[in-house]
Design an enzyme around this catalytic site. Structure first.
Site, PDB file in Angstrom:
ATOM      1  N   LYS A  14      54.933  77.240  15.963  1.00 35.97           N
ATOM      2  CA  LYS A  14      54.861  76.544  14.676  1.00 35.97           C
ATOM      3  C   LYS A  14      56.181  75.845  14.361  1.00 35.97           C
ATOM      4  O   LYS A  14      56.209  74.662  14.043  1.00 35.97           O
ATOM      5  CB  LYS A  14      54.490  77.534  13.548  1.00 35.97           C
ATOM      6  CG  LYS A  14      53.167  78.262  13.801  1.00 35.97           C
ATOM      7  CD  LYS A  14      52.774  79.189  12.670  1.00 35.97           C
ATOM      8  CE  LYS A  14      53.683  80.379  12.453  1.00 35.97           C
ATOM      9  NZ  LYS A  14      53.693  81.355  13.575  1.00 35.97           N
ATOM     10  N   ARG A  89      49.286  83.330   4.635  1.00 30.30           N
ATOM     11  CA  ARG A  89      49.141  84.356   5.661  1.00 30.30           C
ATOM     12  C   ARG A  89      48.171  85.452   5.236  1.00 30.30           C
ATOM     13  O   ARG A  89      47.919  86.364   5.997  1.00 30.30           O
ATOM     14  CB  ARG A  89      50.508  85.009   5.859  1.00 30.30           C
ATOM     15  CG  ARG A  89      51.106  84.812   7.231  1.00 30.30           C
ATOM     16  CD  ARG A  89      52.489  85.421   7.154  1.00 30.30           C
ATOM     17  NE  ARG A  89      53.049  85.654   8.426  1.00 30.30           N
ATOM     18  CZ  ARG A  89      54.009  84.894   8.969  1.00 30.30           C
ATOM     19  NH1 ARG A  89      54.437  83.821   8.356  1.00 30.30           N
ATOM     20  NH2 ARG A  89      54.504  85.217  10.124  1.00 30.30           N
ATOM     21  N   ARG A 124      63.217  83.865  23.207  1.00 25.54           N
ATOM     22  CA  ARG A 124      63.554  82.903  22.151  1.00 25.54           C
ATOM     23  C   ARG A 124      64.989  83.072  21.685  1.00 25.54           C
ATOM     24  O   ARG A 124      65.524  84.168  21.621  1.00 25.54           O
ATOM     25  CB  ARG A 124      62.637  83.085  20.938  1.00 25.54           C
ATOM     26  CG  ARG A 124      63.110  82.242  19.739  1.00 25.54           C
ATOM     27  CD  ARG A 124      62.089  82.066  18.681  1.00 25.54           C
ATOM     28  NE  ARG A 124      61.741  83.293  17.994  1.00 25.54           N
ATOM     29  CZ  ARG A 124      60.817  83.358  17.040  1.00 25.54           C
ATOM     30  NH1 ARG A 124      60.165  82.272  16.673  1.00 25.54           N
ATOM     31  NH2 ARG A 124      60.548  84.501  16.464  1.00 25.54           N
ATOM     32  N   ARG A 157      66.481  86.802  17.110  1.00 29.41           N
ATOM     33  CA  ARG A 157      65.965  87.351  15.847  1.00 29.41           C
ATOM     34  C   ARG A 157      65.683  88.838  15.988  1.00 29.41           C
ATOM     35  O   ARG A 157      65.169  89.281  17.006  1.00 29.41           O
ATOM     36  CB  ARG A 157      64.679  86.600  15.449  1.00 29.41           C
ATOM     37  CG  ARG A 157      64.978  85.466  14.484  1.00 29.41           C
ATOM     38  CD  ARG A 157      63.824  84.577  14.225  1.00 29.41           C
ATOM     39  NE  ARG A 157      62.597  85.252  13.790  1.00 29.41           N
ATOM     40  CZ  ARG A 157      61.485  84.606  13.482  1.00 29.41           C
ATOM     41  NH1 ARG A 157      61.457  83.269  13.557  1.00 29.41           N
ATOM     42  NH2 ARG A 157      60.411  85.248  13.114  1.00 29.41           N
ATOM     43  N   ARG A 168      53.749  92.648  14.774  1.00 26.80           N
ATOM     44  CA  ARG A 168      53.495  91.375  14.070  1.00 26.80           C
ATOM     45  C   ARG A 168      52.150  90.794  14.512  1.00 26.80           C
ATOM     46  O   ARG A 168      51.415  90.221  13.712  1.00 26.80           O
ATOM     47  CB  ARG A 168      54.631  90.383  14.353  1.00 26.80           C
ATOM     48  CG  ARG A 168      55.911  90.717  13.587  1.00 26.80           C
ATOM     49  CD  ARG A 168      57.130  90.075  14.202  1.00 26.80           C
ATOM     50  NE  ARG A 168      57.100  88.631  14.170  1.00 26.80           N
ATOM     51  CZ  ARG A 168      57.862  87.849  14.942  1.00 26.80           C
ATOM     52  NH1 ARG A 168      58.724  88.407  15.779  1.00 26.80           N
ATOM     53  NH2 ARG A 168      57.773  86.553  14.863  1.00 26.80           N
TER      54      ARG A 168
HETATM   55  P1  AP5 Z   1      58.450  79.092  17.683  1.00 27.27           P
HETATM   56  O1  AP5 Z   1      58.236  77.635  17.466  1.00 27.27           O
HETATM   57  O2  AP5 Z   1      59.700  79.710  17.204  1.00 27.27           O
HETATM   58  O3  AP5 Z   1      57.154  79.908  17.175  1.00 27.27           O
HETATM   59  P2  AP5 Z   1      56.679  80.248  15.692  1.00 27.27           P
HETATM   60  O4  AP5 Z   1      55.189  80.095  15.673  1.00 27.27           O
HETATM   61  O5  AP5 Z   1      57.452  79.493  14.679  1.00 27.27           O
HETATM   62  O6  AP5 Z   1      57.041  81.805  15.688  1.00 27.27           O
HETATM   63  P3  AP5 Z   1      57.678  82.697  14.546  1.00 27.27           P
HETATM   64  O7  AP5 Z   1      58.092  83.986  15.202  1.00 27.27           O
HETATM   65  O8  AP5 Z   1      58.686  81.956  13.755  1.00 27.27           O
HETATM   66  O9  AP5 Z   1      56.397  82.965  13.664  1.00 27.27           O
HETATM   67  P4  AP5 Z   1      56.176  84.057  12.644  1.00 27.27           P
HETATM   68  O10 AP5 Z   1      55.005  83.504  11.929  1.00 27.27           O
HETATM   69  O11 AP5 Z   1      56.001  85.417  13.173  1.00 27.27           O
HETATM   70  O12 AP5 Z   1      57.571  84.174  11.872  1.00 27.27           O
HETATM   71  P5  AP5 Z   1      58.057  83.656  10.457  1.00 27.27           P
HETATM   72  O13 AP5 Z   1      59.450  83.245  10.577  1.00 27.27           O
HETATM   73  O14 AP5 Z   1      57.067  82.727   9.885  1.00 27.27           O
HETATM   74  O15 AP5 Z   1      58.271  79.348  19.262  1.00 27.27           O
HETATM   75  C1  AP5 Z   1      58.437  80.641  19.800  1.00 27.27           C
HETATM   76  C2  AP5 Z   1      59.202  80.549  21.127  1.00 27.27           C
HETATM   77  O16 AP5 Z   1      58.378  79.922  22.106  1.00 27.27           O
HETATM   78  C3  AP5 Z   1      60.476  79.678  21.064  1.00 27.27           C
HETATM   79  O17 AP5 Z   1      61.409  80.227  21.940  1.00 27.27           O
HETATM   80  C4  AP5 Z   1      60.000  78.289  21.567  1.00 27.27           C
HETATM   81  O18 AP5 Z   1      61.062  77.569  22.180  1.00 27.27           O
HETATM   82  C5  AP5 Z   1      58.935  78.689  22.575  1.00 27.27           C
HETATM   83  N1  AP5 Z   1      57.804  77.764  22.660  1.00 27.27           N
HETATM   84  C6  AP5 Z   1      57.169  77.147  21.630  1.00 27.27           C
HETATM   85  N2  AP5 Z   1      56.117  76.416  22.075  1.00 27.27           N
HETATM   86  C7  AP5 Z   1      56.090  76.601  23.424  1.00 27.27           C
HETATM   87  C8  AP5 Z   1      55.240  76.118  24.459  1.00 27.27           C
HETATM   88  N3  AP5 Z   1      54.180  75.311  24.193  1.00 27.27           N
HETATM   89  N4  AP5 Z   1      55.489  76.502  25.734  1.00 27.27           N
HETATM   90  C9  AP5 Z   1      56.534  77.330  26.028  1.00 27.27           C
HETATM   91  N5  AP5 Z   1      57.391  77.810  25.098  1.00 27.27           N
HETATM   92  C10 AP5 Z   1      57.164  77.455  23.792  1.00 27.27           C
HETATM   93  O19 AP5 Z   1      57.977  85.010   9.599  1.00 27.27           O
HETATM   94  C11 AP5 Z   1      58.841  86.072   9.829  1.00 27.27           C
HETATM   95  C12 AP5 Z   1      58.523  87.214   8.886  1.00 27.27           C
HETATM   96  O20 AP5 Z   1      58.728  86.796   7.519  1.00 27.27           O
HETATM   97  C13 AP5 Z   1      57.095  87.752   8.907  1.00 27.27           C
HETATM   98  O21 AP5 Z   1      56.897  88.701   9.937  1.00 27.27           O
HETATM   99  C14 AP5 Z   1      56.988  88.364   7.513  1.00 27.27           C
HETATM  100  O22 AP5 Z   1      57.666  89.586   7.463  1.00 27.27           O
HETATM  101  C15 AP5 Z   1      57.738  87.364   6.659  1.00 27.27           C
HETATM  102  N6  AP5 Z   1      56.872  86.298   6.143  1.00 27.27           N
HETATM  103  C16 AP5 Z   1      56.952  84.963   6.465  1.00 27.27           C
HETATM  104  N7  AP5 Z   1      55.987  84.273   5.834  1.00 27.27           N
HETATM  105  C17 AP5 Z   1      55.288  85.176   5.112  1.00 27.27           C
HETATM  106  C18 AP5 Z   1      54.149  85.073   4.264  1.00 27.27           C
HETATM  107  N8  AP5 Z   1      53.564  83.891   4.035  1.00 27.27           N
HETATM  108  N9  AP5 Z   1      53.688  86.193   3.677  1.00 27.27           N
HETATM  109  C19 AP5 Z   1      54.284  87.395   3.868  1.00 27.27           C
HETATM  110  N10 AP5 Z   1      55.357  87.579   4.679  1.00 27.27           N
HETATM  111  C20 AP5 Z   1      55.857  86.471   5.285  1.00 27.27           C
HETATM  112 MG    MG Z   2      58.830  80.027  13.148  1.00 30.39          MG
END
Ligand code: AP5
Ligand code: MG
Length: 213
Positions: A14, A89, A124, A157, A168
């Protein structure tokens, strides 16, 4: 004002895809995860509350993230639209968006296999300053440990430990995946193969939102 949602499991790509989309369409990227990490870094009360939950791979309370989104919508005006990443979410969060009268244009669901996600997240690195994601296998920075875009330090992270990633993923399947049906019913859902290369997924996203590639 356009509203897009980048939807999908942790590590689906994402944040990676958001970086390319915001410039192209003059969108404001709202990653609730990134906003929460900023609060943690600043040591605010909200950050302190969120830290333990995030590091365990649990969701933070709905009202906390809903207030953050509301604040972004209110304060950012010089854009053509918003790109929501990691929100909504839960069903309650999706309903809060509807109740606020936000008309979502497209929900782009990046579908990636669970085993691939654990692998991707273990390699990552993320910029500690601007949040851009890198990967020591699939998306290396030009200079090791340094962000290409802002020069910030790349870090691992805390929630990317394999056992936390697995939790997760469970949370995603239990509480978030259900929203697929919610958006499918309204005809706004578009499926994107997130198992392919970053470039391939990007091309499919642009096609899904009706742009020329
Ligand atoms: P990346 O682009 O970083 O993936 P992402 O989908 O953004 O993953 P996140 O871990 O950020 O998602 P998340 O939803 O768990 O975390 P968030 O920060 O939102 O890509 C991942 C890796 O793969 C990178 O190394 C990239 O280079 C590589 N990659 C990407 N595409 C690729 C491809 N096609 N091929 C190969 N490699 C690739 O949330 C964190 C925490 O915050 C949650 O766990 C929760 O505790 C809290 N939180 C956030 N939002 C909410 C909400 N709305 N409600 C409640 N709690 C929340
Ligand atoms: Mg992200």
């Amino acid at each position: 004002m356009k509203y897009y949602i980048l939807f999908g499991p942790p590590g689906a790509g994402k944040g990676t895809q958001a970086t390319a989309m915001v410039e192209k369409y003059n969108l404001h990227h709202i990653s609730t995860g990134a906003l929460l990490r900023k609060e943690i870094a600043a040591g605010t009360e909200l950050g302190l509350q969120a830290k333990a939950l995030i590091e365990k791979g649990c969701l933070v309370p709905d009202e906390v993230v809903e207030a953050m989104i509301e604040n972004e919508f209110k304060t950012v005006t010089e854009v053509d639209g918003f790109l929501l990443d990691g929100f909504p979410r839960t069903t309650a969060q999706a309903e809060a968006l509807e109740a606020a009268g936000v008309e979502i244009d497209k929900v782009l669901l990046l579908e990636v296999d669970d085993n691939k996600i654990v692998e991707r997240l273990s390699s990552r690195r993320e910029c500690s300053k601007c949040g851009i994601p890198y990967n020591i296998v699939s998306k290396r920075p030009a200079k090791e440990g340094i962000c290409d875009s802002c020069g910030g330090e790349l870090i691992i992270r805390k929630d990317d430990k394999p056992e936390t990633v697995r939790h997760r993923l469970e949370v995603y399947h239990e509480s978030t995946e259900i929203l697929k049906g919610f958006y499918e019913l309204t005809g706004r859902l578009r499926l994107v193969n997130g198992n392919q290369s970053i470039e391939g997924a990007n091309e499919d996203i642009l096609k899904a939102i009706g742009a020329q590639v």
